[in-house]
Design a protein around this motif. Structure first.
Motif, mmCIF file in Angstrom:
data_model
loop_
_atom_site.group_PDB
_atom_site.id
_atom_site.type_symbol
_atom_site.label_atom_id
_atom_site.label_comp_id
_atom_site.label_asym_id
_atom_site.label_seq_id
_atom_site.Cartn_x
_atom_site.Cartn_y
_atom_site.Cartn_z
ATOM 1 N N ALA A 47 0.804 -1.222 0.000
ATOM 2 C CA ALA A 47 0.000 0.000 0.000
ATOM 3 C C ALA A 47 0.837 1.272 0.000
ATOM 4 C CB ALA A 47 -0.925 0.002 1.215
ATOM 5 N N GLY A 48 2.056 1.222 0.450
ATOM 6 C CA GLY A 48 2.859 2.431 0.535
ATOM 7 C C GLY A 48 2.519 3.212 1.805
ATOM 8 N N ARG A 49 3.162 4.352 1.956
ATOM 9 C CA ARG A 49 2.944 5.139 3.181
ATOM 10 C C ARG A 49 1.533 5.695 3.262
ATOM 11 N NH1 ARG A 49 8.425 8.670 4.088
ATOM 12 N NH2 ARG A 49 9.758 6.888 4.515
ATOM 13 N N PHE A 50 1.076 6.304 2.180
ATOM 14 C CA PHE A 50 -0.260 6.904 2.193
ATOM 15 C C PHE A 50 -1.346 5.846 2.352
ATOM 16 C CE2 PHE A 50 -4.100 8.428 0.016
ATOM 17 C CZ PHE A 50 -4.363 9.546 0.810
ATOM 18 N N GLY A 51 -1.211 4.740 1.656
ATOM 19 C CA GLY A 51 -2.195 3.664 1.755
ATOM 20 C C GLY A 51 -2.228 3.054 3.142
ATOM 21 N N THR A 52 -1.043 2.876 3.748
ATOM 22 C CA THR A 52 -0.985 2.339 5.111
ATOM 23 C C THR A 52 -1.642 3.294 6.089
ATOM 24 O OG1 THR A 52 1.056 1.166 4.583
ATOM 25 C CG2 THR A 52 0.573 1.500 6.905
ATOM 26 N N LEU A 53 -1.354 4.582 5.935
ATOM 27 C CA LEU A 53 -1.976 5.586 6.799
ATOM 28 C C LEU A 53 -3.494 5.584 6.625
ATOM 29 C CD1 LEU A 53 -1.514 7.949 8.776
ATOM 30 C CD2 LEU A 53 -1.425 9.438 6.780
ATOM 31 N N ALA A 54 -3.949 5.491 5.385
ATOM 32 C CA ALA A 54 -5.392 5.459 5.120
ATOM 33 C C ALA A 54 -6.039 4.227 5.753
ATOM 34 C CB ALA A 54 -5.650 5.486 3.616
ATOM 35 N N LEU A 55 -5.387 3.082 5.640
ATOM 36 C CA LEU A 55 -5.921 1.860 6.245
ATOM 37 C C LEU A 55 -6.045 2.003 7.760
ATOM 38 C CD1 LEU A 55 -4.108 -0.963 4.272
ATOM 39 C CD2 LEU A 55 -6.564 -0.623 4.442
ATOM 40 N N PHE A 56 -4.989 2.517 8.390
ATOM 41 C CA PHE A 56 -5.033 2.670 9.837
ATOM 42 C C PHE A 56 -6.099 3.675 10.266
ATOM 43 C CE2 PHE A 56 -1.014 0.392 10.165
ATOM 44 C CZ PHE A 56 -1.226 -0.315 11.336
ATOM 45 N N ILE A 57 -6.255 4.769 9.524
ATOM 46 C CA ILE A 57 -7.262 5.771 9.895
ATOM 47 C C ILE A 57 -8.672 5.220 9.712
ATOM 48 C CG2 ILE A 57 -8.263 7.990 9.222
ATOM 49 C CD1 ILE A 57 -5.404 8.976 8.735
ATOM 50 N N VAL A 58 -8.934 4.638 8.556
ATOM 51 C CA VAL A 58 -10.289 4.167 8.256
ATOM 52 C C VAL A 58 -10.671 2.967 9.120
ATOM 53 C CG1 VAL A 58 -11.721 3.121 6.458
ATOM 54 C CG2 VAL A 58 -10.283 5.087 5.918
ATOM 55 N N LEU A 59 -9.788 1.971 9.198
ATOM 56 C CA LEU A 59 -10.124 0.784 9.978
ATOM 57 C C LEU A 59 -9.979 1.017 11.481
ATOM 58 C CD1 LEU A 59 -8.508 -1.929 7.695
ATOM 59 C CD2 LEU A 59 -10.903 -1.262 7.847
ATOM 60 N N GLY A 60 -9.154 1.984 11.850
ATOM 61 C CA GLY A 60 -9.005 2.316 13.257
ATOM 62 C C GLY A 60 -10.114 3.212 13.785
ATOM 63 N N ALA A 61 -10.924 3.786 12.906
ATOM 64 C CA ALA A 61 -12.010 4.664 13.334
ATOM 65 C C ALA A 61 -13.018 3.914 14.219
ATOM 66 C CB ALA A 61 -12.714 5.273 12.125
ATOM 67 N N GLY A 62 -13.246 2.649 13.934
ATOM 68 C CA GLY A 62 -14.159 1.857 14.764
ATOM 69 C C GLY A 62 -13.623 1.672 16.167
ATOM 70 N N VAL A 63 -12.330 1.460 16.289
ATOM 71 C CA VAL A 63 -11.705 1.310 17.609
ATOM 72 C C VAL A 63 -11.790 2.625 18.375
ATOM 73 C CG1 VAL A 63 -9.533 0.833 18.802
ATOM 74 C CG2 VAL A 63 -10.186 -0.523 16.823
ATOM 75 N N ILE A 64 -11.496 3.718 17.696
ATOM 76 C CA ILE A 64 -11.568 5.038 18.331
ATOM 77 C C ILE A 64 -13.006 5.325 18.782
ATOM 78 C CG2 ILE A 64 -11.249 7.517 17.958
ATOM 79 C CD1 ILE A 64 -8.643 5.943 18.141
ATOM 80 N N GLY A 65 -13.975 4.995 17.957
ATOM 81 C CA GLY A 65 -15.381 5.179 18.331
ATOM 82 C C GLY A 65 -15.758 4.364 19.551
ATOM 83 N N PHE A 66 -15.272 3.140 19.622
ATOM 84 C CA PHE A 66 -15.553 2.294 20.783
ATOM 85 C C PHE A 66 -14.951 2.889 22.049
ATOM 86 C CE2 PHE A 66 -14.431 -1.178 23.661
ATOM 87 C CZ PHE A 66 -15.687 -1.741 23.848
#
Length: 66
Positions: free
Chosen positions: A35-54
């Motif tokens: 994914a590269g740097r931007f793709g990795t960052l996007a994955l962590f932000i988008v998929l991590g949003a559920g954890v942050i919401g919890f």
């Protein structure tokens, strides 16, 4: 130690381990898909949003005392 205290401690420890494992899965997914740097960052932000919401929900419930 009562069952309620044990349950609360176990939930905290196991939930922390689960969140860490989910972070590893996202990192592995980014690595395998190149994914590269931007793709990795996007994955962590988008998929991590559920954890942050919890986490935010848990904090709000504790603050409100419900």
């Amino acid at each position: 130690m009562s069952e309620a205290v044990f349950s609360q401690i176990a939930m905290l420890v196991l939930l922390t381990a689960l969140i860490g494992y989910m972070g590893f899965i996202v990192w592995d997914l980014a690595k395998k898909s190149r994914a590269g740097r931007f793709g990795t960052l996007a994955l962590f932000i988008v998929l991590g949003a559920g954890v942050i919401g919890f986490i935010i929900k848990t904090v709000l419930v504790e603050v409100m005392g419900l």
